[in-house]
Design an enzyme around this catalytic site. Sequence first.
Site, PDB file in Angstrom:
ATOM      1  N   GLU A  46      -2.019   9.971   1.104  1.00  0.00           N
ATOM      2  CA  GLU A  46      -1.238  10.552   0.021  1.00  0.00           C
ATOM      3  C   GLU A  46      -1.472  12.037  -0.171  1.00  0.00           C
ATOM      4  OE1 GLU A  46      -4.569   8.090  -2.010  1.00  0.00           O
ATOM      5  OE2 GLU A  46      -3.418   8.060  -0.161  1.00  0.00           O
ATOM      6  N   HIS A  47      -2.541  12.572   0.357  1.00  0.00           N
ATOM      7  CA  HIS A  47      -2.841  13.999   0.221  1.00  0.00           C
ATOM      8  C   HIS A  47      -1.848  14.860   1.003  1.00  0.00           C
ATOM      9  CE1 HIS A  47      -6.420  11.659  -0.587  1.00  0.00           C
ATOM     10  NE2 HIS A  47      -6.919  12.668  -1.268  1.00  0.00           N
TER      11      HIS A  47
END
Length: 527
Positions: free
Chosen positions: A338-339
């Site tokens: 998700e980063h």
Amino acid sequence: MTSKFMTAADAVALILDNDTVALMGGGGGLMEASHLFEAVQARYLSTQSPKRLTVVHALGIGDKKSKGMNCFAHEGLVKRVIGGHWVWSPAMQQLAEQEKIEAYILPGGVSSQLLREIGGARPGLFTHVGLGTVCDPRLGGGKMNQSAKEDLAEVTHIDGREYLRYKPFPVNVALVRASAADEDGNISFEHEAANLDAQSLALAARTSGGKVIVQVKERLPRGALRAREVRIPAAWVDAVVVDPQQQTSYAIPFDPAFSGELTGEARLASERADHAAENAVAAEAFSERQAIARRAAEELFNTGKARPVVNYGVGVPDAVAKLLAKRGQMDRIYQTIEHGTYGGTLMDGVLFGYARNASAMLDAATQFDFYAGGGLDVAFLGFGEFDAQGNVNVSRLGGLTVGPGGFIDIAQNARKVVFCGTLSAKGVKLATGHGRLQVLQQGQVQKLVPQVEQITYSGPQGLLRGQEILYLTERASFRLTAAGIELFEIAPGIDLQRDVLDQMGFKPLIASTMATMATRHFAAAEG
């Protein structure tokens, strides 16, 4: 022309009492403006100002000791925290538990996207993400303690469909981390291990009439940056603080493999060295964790996709990622986190969110757009507890504010979501490694409960969206059906009644044909 460069002390003096301050970071020091955070703390401890801040952050920030959000964990310094993930700051968790601050959570992706919407002067973020969860005003509205009174979202309907509108708010100050700034204040992320939501923060503050303060490691001459290297233009920036000691992480000074700067033979050599280092590390003692990972990995290649897009959470999902790497199967999937990172060798533990030699790095808000749009084929996520309706809780455990991070955004939108974890906790003693699983001592804490303490993932919403939903434990496998949770598989050596049903807080449906997990999942040497 007045220079935008100044000391950290002068920069944080721009923060006023009662300001809303947006922070970025990803745990372990990932893109964390540590020098600025420490300067805010030092100013408060010496002057008792700024005070009564509202602090907003999408992901976890800190080291569970003194860094990151721990710098803000002083009674009086903050009055409200809207945090995606809280575990990196036990001190802030304690302030929330003691009702000394207003504690809220937002899904990590929603937070990044909401800041982007604020930056565009739009009326909030309209999304399906969070429906049926603690962020839904009908189930808590993001409030995590009694001091929190305001719902952060409201239910709305557009074209006959239900959505949440996450409400906008002004951002007075954005504390941003980057690699370098030229004399004009143009900002580059060249040496960073991610992009995170730096642009969203800066734009939200700029549009709100607030201040954008950027910490960098290096000051460059005017014209030193190519236009495409500039990720935040000087027109958005109010102050720049140079920290020559800025590091890739708390423990790593700098490594170009993390920033994705290696190409050609240098990259290949780095990848070979990474593989060699992994192989040289003593194997983790075989346990139920590996057994669950092996069983979970079976779910990757029956999605109907030749090369599925995958996301891994923390905990047992880490073991799934390591297993695929060990098997040499990484070229059979598109790996994401998700980063904003794609591919590479994922780090875990305090370095979760870092990847060596990634193939792509996107802004976090864009990555979450991809997830929200249904781009994820499979997500492997942990669970704190789940219940008879298929709801999962990871955001509030034992009364303590944990927060979802990107969990809600990911779990709610993957086509298939595989929750992985042990069936019970505290005091469990198991024996395995010989092709079977034996329970020597049952756990004291049930994780399969009649009703979860807080809904971080909504089983009913998942069914409405047509997701395939699995809950895999070391003893048994479950799936969510329209009729409820169904138990369809047990581990070899397990007594269904004693070791599974008696350890649950609800009675599941039982599949008409009960399968047995493959014995190879429970053999110490995979073969």
